[in-house]
Design a protein around this motif. Structure first.
Motif, mmCIF file in Angstrom:
data_model
loop_
_atom_site.group_PDB
_atom_site.id
_atom_site.type_symbol
_atom_site.label_atom_id
_atom_site.label_comp_id
_atom_site.label_asym_id
_atom_site.label_seq_id
_atom_site.Cartn_x
_atom_site.Cartn_y
_atom_site.Cartn_z
ATOM 1 N N HIS A 64 0.864 -1.175 0.000
ATOM 2 C CA HIS A 64 0.000 0.000 0.000
ATOM 3 C C HIS A 64 0.906 1.233 0.000
ATOM 4 O O HIS A 64 1.785 1.367 0.864
ATOM 5 C CB HIS A 64 -0.898 0.014 1.229
ATOM 6 N N VAL A 65 0.706 2.108 -0.960
ATOM 7 C CA VAL A 65 1.593 3.269 -1.099
ATOM 8 C C VAL A 65 1.064 4.395 -0.220
ATOM 9 O O VAL A 65 0.285 5.261 -0.639
ATOM 10 C CB VAL A 65 1.719 3.684 -2.572
ATOM 11 N N ASN A 89 -2.880 -2.256 -3.969
ATOM 12 C CA ASN A 89 -4.316 -1.999 -4.052
ATOM 13 C C ASN A 89 -4.509 -0.680 -4.791
ATOM 14 O O ASN A 89 -3.933 0.334 -4.390
ATOM 15 C CB ASN A 89 -4.910 -1.918 -2.643
ATOM 16 N N PRO A 90 -5.308 -0.654 -5.863
ATOM 17 C CA PRO A 90 -5.432 0.585 -6.637
ATOM 18 C C PRO A 90 -6.128 1.718 -5.914
ATOM 19 O O PRO A 90 -6.012 2.874 -6.330
ATOM 20 C CB PRO A 90 -6.237 0.146 -7.872
ATOM 21 N N SER A 306 -12.925 -5.393 4.839
ATOM 22 C CA SER A 306 -11.629 -5.045 5.414
ATOM 23 C C SER A 306 -10.676 -6.226 5.341
ATOM 24 O O SER A 306 -9.681 -6.274 6.047
ATOM 25 C CB SER A 306 -11.783 -4.568 6.864
ATOM 26 N N GLY A 307 -10.997 -7.200 4.476
ATOM 27 C CA GLY A 307 -10.063 -8.258 4.138
ATOM 28 C C GLY A 307 -9.168 -7.765 3.018
ATOM 29 O O GLY A 307 -9.328 -6.653 2.513
ATOM 30 N N HIS A 308 -8.233 -8.577 2.563
ATOM 31 C CA HIS A 308 -7.232 -8.032 1.635
ATOM 32 C C HIS A 308 -7.786 -7.767 0.241
ATOM 33 O O HIS A 308 -7.583 -6.695 -0.323
ATOM 34 C CB HIS A 308 -6.027 -8.965 1.525
ATOM 35 N N PHE A 309 -8.453 -8.735 -0.351
ATOM 36 C CA PHE A 309 -8.909 -8.592 -1.734
ATOM 37 C C PHE A 309 -10.416 -8.289 -1.796
ATOM 38 O O PHE A 309 -11.143 -8.521 -0.833
ATOM 39 C CB PHE A 309 -8.593 -9.854 -2.541
ATOM 40 N N GLU A 348 -15.998 0.255 -3.229
ATOM 41 C CA GLU A 348 -16.055 -0.747 -4.304
ATOM 42 C C GLU A 348 -15.778 -2.163 -3.795
ATOM 43 O O GLU A 348 -15.396 -3.048 -4.554
ATOM 44 C CB GLU A 348 -15.075 -0.398 -5.427
ATOM 45 N N GLY A 349 -15.953 -2.371 -2.504
ATOM 46 C CA GLY A 349 -15.679 -3.682 -1.928
ATOM 47 C C GLY A 349 -14.217 -3.919 -1.631
ATOM 48 O O GLY A 349 -13.828 -5.021 -1.207
ATOM 49 N N ARG A 350 -13.394 -2.898 -1.818
ATOM 50 C CA ARG A 350 -11.969 -3.025 -1.479
ATOM 51 C C ARG A 350 -11.750 -2.593 -0.033
ATOM 52 O O ARG A 350 -12.679 -2.215 0.664
ATOM 53 C CB ARG A 350 -11.115 -2.204 -2.445
#
Length: 431
Positions: A64-65, A89-90, A306-309, A348-350
Motif C-alpha cells: 500500500h503506497v 491496491n489501486p 476489510s479483508g485483503h482482496f 467498491e468492496g476493497r
C-alpha cells in the motif's frame, strides 16, 4: 492527468508510472509527519545508513503506497538497496506520497490511485523489470506472478517477505504444493505485526473508513463482523467501544467460541443478514457476503470489506442485479434492487480503511515495518541456508522491535533474575 515519469536517464531502468510527479512536495510533508511517529523505524534507518546491509540488492516491493510505507522504503534505500515499488491496491495509493518516494528516495514507483485492472497489473510488471533479488510482498501478487509468468527471474531471487494474512496463506499453499522456489519470511505471523497491526490498526481504520463513507451513528446500531481473526477482533472491539451491538459470523468453531466468550452474539451469516445495519467482511476468503445475503438485508444496509482482496463481497453480482447505481458520497455507492431495497457498498468492496480513510496509524506500522525491515536484513544474511519454504521470523527480531517500542514510550519492564531463568530452563528443578 496521469504522467509517466522516468526522472533517471539510464536506459536499463524501467519507466515509472505516477499520477503527477509535481505532487512530491505535498507527499514529503505527510511522510515527514508520519516519520515523527515511527521512532523504531527511524532508529533502524539510521543504523542501516551506517552499515549498508542491502548493498547490491534489488528489492521489488508491492505494498500500500502510504506515508508509513514510504518510511520503510526510506530504511531500505538508506541501507543501500535499489528499490522498485508498486501498489498492492489501486484504491489505497496516495498519489502525492508515490511522487515523493520516487523523487526523494530515487526509487522507481508504479502507483496510480484509482487505476483500472490492466494498469494495476502493468504496475506489478514494472517492478519486476529491475530483475529483483528480494521480494517484499503484500497479498502475494508479486510472488505468484513471478512463479507463474516469470520463472526466469527465480535464479536471482534470494528470498522474500509477506505482510498479510491472505498472502501468507497463498504462499503456504505454494509451499505445500512444492511450487515455492525461494524462502519466504511471513511478516504477518510475527507477534509485532498481527497482534497490533491487524487488531488495532485494522480495527481503527475500518471504523474510520465506514464513518467517512457514511457519517452514520454507530451507537445503537448492529454491526455484523464476518470473520473473527485478529482483524475481526479489532473491528468488533472498536465497534463495540462506539456503542454498537456486534454480531460475529464464523466458520471456525474455536474463533466462534472465543467471540461468544468475549460477550458477542454468534450466528450464521444467513441468520445475521436481516439483523445488521453495517456488515464488515474480514475473512481473507471469497464470497463471505453473497448476493443472496444482500437481498435479505434491510434497506440502507452498509456493506464494507476489510479483508485483503475485493472478492469477499459479491460486488459483480450486486451490480448485475441492481436496477440503478449512484455514488451518494465519496466511496459510498447506493445500489437499488428490483424490490426497491437499497444496499450501500463502500470503497467498491476493497479495503475500506485504506480506500476511504487514512490506512493504519503510523504508530502501529512502526512495529510492522520495523519487523519487515529486519526480516529483509535477516534474509540477506541467512538466505543461503534457508530452503524454499515459509520460515518463521526469529523471535529475537520480534523482541527487538517490541523492546524498542517500549523504550520509545518510556516504559520499563521487569527482568528475570538468574534464579527465575534457571527455574524456567532446568527441568531438574522441582516445584
Amino acid at each position: 492527468m496521469t504522467r509517466l515519469s522516468n526522472t533517471r536517464k539510464e536506459s536499463t531502468r524501467p519507466m515509472s508510472m505516477l499520477r503527477d510527479p509535481l505532487l512530491a512536495d505535498a507527499g514529503k510533508l505527510k511522510i515527514d509527519y508520519s516519520a515523527s511517529r515511527m521512532p523504531v523505524l527511524a532508529a533502524l534507518t539510521e543504523r542501516f545508513a551506517e552499515s549498508k546491509p542491502f548493498l547490491g540488492q534489488r528489492i521489488a516491493a508491492c505494498l500500500h503506497v502510504t506515508t508509513e510505507t514510504a518510511n520503510m522504503c526510506k530504511a531500505l534505500v538508506a541501507g543501500g538497496a535499489e528499490l522498485a515499488l508498486c501498489a498492492s491496491n489501486p484504491l489505497s495509493t496516495k498519489d502525492d506520497v508515490a511522487a515523493s518516494i520516487q523523487r526523494d528516495l530515487g526509487a522507481e514507483v508504479f502507483a496510480i490511485r484509482g487505476c483500472d485492472r490492466d494498469t494495476f497489473y502493468k504496475q506489478v510488471q514494472g517492478v519486476l523489470d529491475i530483475r529483483p533479488t528480494i521480494i517484499v510482498d503484500d497479498g502475494a501478487d508479486l510472488t505468484t506472478k513471478i512463479h507463474n509468468d516469470h520463472p526466469e527471474l527465480l535464479e536471482n531471487i534470494i528470498g522474500g517477505t509477506e505482510v498479510t494474512s491472505t498472502g501468507v496463506l497463498r504462499i503456504r499453499n505454494m509451499a505445500k504444493d512444492g511450487a515455492l522456489r525461494y524462502p519466504v519470511l511471513p511478516t504477518n505471523d510475527a507477534a509485532t505485526k498481527h497482534l497490533f497491526d491487524n487488531r488495532y490498526g485494522t480495527g481503527q481504520n475500518t471504523i474510520d473508513g465506514i464513518l467517512r463513507g457514511t457519517n452514520i451513528l454507530l451507537a445503537g446500531s448492529t454491526v455484523v463482523v464476518v470473520g473473527y481473526g485478529w482483524c475481526g477482533r479489532g473491528v468488533a472491539m472498536r465497534a463495540r467501544g462506539m456503542g454498537a451491538q456486534v454480531i460475529v459470523t464464523e466458520v471456525d468453531p474455536i474463533r466462534a467460541l472465543e467471540a461468544k466468550l468475549d460477550g458477542l452474539q454468534v450466528m450464521t451469516i444467513d441468520q445475521a443478514a436481516p439483523l445488521g445495519d453495517v456488515f464488515v467482511t474480514v475473512t481473507g476468503n471469497r464470497d463471505a457476503i453473497t448476493l443472496a445475503h444482500m437481498q435479505r438485508m434491510r434497506s440502507g444496509a452498509v456493506v464494507a470489506n476489510s479483508g485483503h482482496f475485493d472478492v469477499e463481497i459479491a460486488v459483480a453480482a450486486l451490480a448485475e442485479a441492481a436496477v440503478s447505481r449512484q455514488e451518494i458520497r465519496p466511496n459510498c455507492v447506493e445500489y437499488k434492487l428490483s424490490d426497491g431495497k437499497s444496499i450501500l457498498l463502500l470503497a467498491e468492496g476493497r479495503l475500506v480503511g485504506q480506500a476511504a480513510a487514512e490506512a493504519h496509524p503510523a504508530e502501529v506500522m512502526d512495529m510492522t515495518f520495523a519487523t519487515q525491515a529486519l526480516a529483509v536484513k535477516y534474509l540477506v544474511e541467512n538466505a543461503a541456508g534457508l530452503s524454499p519454504d515459509v520460515h518463521e521470523i526469529p523471535r529475537w527480531i520480534e523482541n527487538t522491535v517490541a523492546q524498542a517500542k517500549l523504550d520509545a514510550y518510556g516504559i520499563q519492564i521487569d527482568r528475570l533474575t538468574d534464579s527465575q531463568t534457571g527455574y524456567l530452563t532446568d527441568w531438574r528443578v522441582g516445584t
